[in-house]
Scaffold this active site. Sequence first.
Site, PDB file in Angstrom:
ATOM      1  CD  GLU A  90      -3.070  11.028  16.790  1.00 45.51           C
ATOM      2  OE1 GLU A  90      -2.099  10.265  16.690  1.00 45.51           O
ATOM      3  OE2 GLU A  90      -3.387  11.868  15.929  1.00 45.51           O
ATOM      4  CG  HIS A 109      -0.480  15.571  15.877  1.00 47.22           C
ATOM      5  ND1 HIS A 109       0.491  14.922  15.150  1.00 47.22           N
ATOM      6  CD2 HIS A 109      -1.632  14.909  15.630  1.00 47.22           C
ATOM      7  CE1 HIS A 109      -0.059  13.903  14.514  1.00 47.22           C
ATOM      8  NE2 HIS A 109      -1.349  13.875  14.785  1.00 47.22           N
ATOM      9  CG  HIS A 111      -2.591  14.211  10.028  1.00 42.53           C
ATOM     10  ND1 HIS A 111      -3.943  13.966  10.160  1.00 42.53           N
ATOM     11  CD2 HIS A 111      -2.029  13.787  11.196  1.00 42.53           C
ATOM     12  CE1 HIS A 111      -4.185  13.429  11.356  1.00 42.53           C
ATOM     13  NE2 HIS A 111      -3.037  13.320  12.004  1.00 42.53           N
ATOM     14  CG  HIS A 179       0.184   9.845  12.298  1.00 35.67           C
ATOM     15  ND1 HIS A 179       0.016   9.378  13.588  1.00 35.67           N
ATOM     16  CD2 HIS A 179      -0.649  10.907  12.199  1.00 35.67           C
ATOM     17  CE1 HIS A 179      -0.890  10.109  14.207  1.00 35.67           C
ATOM     18  NE2 HIS A 179      -1.304  11.048  13.391  1.00 35.67           N
TER      19      HIS A 179
HETATM   20 MN    MN Z   1      -2.753  12.449  14.009  1.00 41.15          MN
END
Ligand code: MN
Length: 248
Positions: A90, A109, A111, A179
Site C-alpha cells: 500500500e 497509514h 488500521h 480498512h
Molecule cells: Mn492498510
Amino acid sequence: MNANVKKGAAASGGPVDPALIDDLVAASRILAIQGVLDAYGHVSMRHPANPGRYLMSRSLAPELVTASDILEYDLDSNPVDPHAPLAFLERFIHGEIYKARPEVNAVVHSHSPSVVPFGVSSVPLRPIYHMSSFLHPGVPVFEIREAAGMTDLLVRNPELGAALARSLGERPVALMRGHGNVVVAKSVPLAVFRAIYTEVNARLQTQAIGLGGSVTYLAPEEGRKSEATNAGTIARPWELWKRRALGT
Ligand code: MN
C-alpha cells in the site's frame, strides 16, 4: 527480477541527515507502542532535499524497524534502489498523497482499531476534546467501491492512491471504509501526534455516545484556536514518546 521494479529506477534524492532517519524509525516504533500500528500499517516522510522522493521502511512490522530498513521511493512509489527488498503493497497511499499535497511531509497509514467503526457507520468522527482539535475541518470517508467496485480493500495501485488523496482533500485525516485511516502533517512528530490522538478521540467519542445523552463537540472556532495552541507543545510528547521507543 525484483518484484518492486516496474520501470527504470529514479535517481536518489541524496543523503539524509541520520537524525531525521532516527525520527522516522522512532515514529514507526512509537505508533506500534501506542497501539496505532500493529504488525500492519506504515509511516513515511518526504525526502528533505528532494520533494519528489519519500522514505519508508521495507515491508516489516513497524515495531521492528531500524535505520537500515528505510528505503527511498519516487512519487510513483517505485524504489530508487532496483535491488531494494520487498516494499509495502500500500505504498501508493504515500506517493499519491505527496503528489497531491505539496505541504505534507509525513504520512501515517494505520488500521487503528477505535477509528474503524467511524469508517463504516453514519456517525462522523468529530473532535471531542482539545487534543484532537485538528479534526475540526471534518473527517471524510474514502469509499473504495466508488473508485474501483469490489476489491480486497487495499490501496494497491497509483489510481487507488490518487482516489484516496482526492477524498482526503486539504484535510489532515481521512477514514478508509472497512480498512483504516490515513493521517498527514507537515512533520513526522506532528503526524505521529495526530495519528495517536485520532485513535484516542475515536475511543472517547464512542464512550461519550455510549453515555446516551447528547454530545457537545468542539466548535470549528474552538478547533482552530486549540490547534494553534497545541502546535507550540508538540516537542513535549515527542521527546517522551521518542525516548520510550528508542530506549535512549
Ligand atoms: Mn492498510
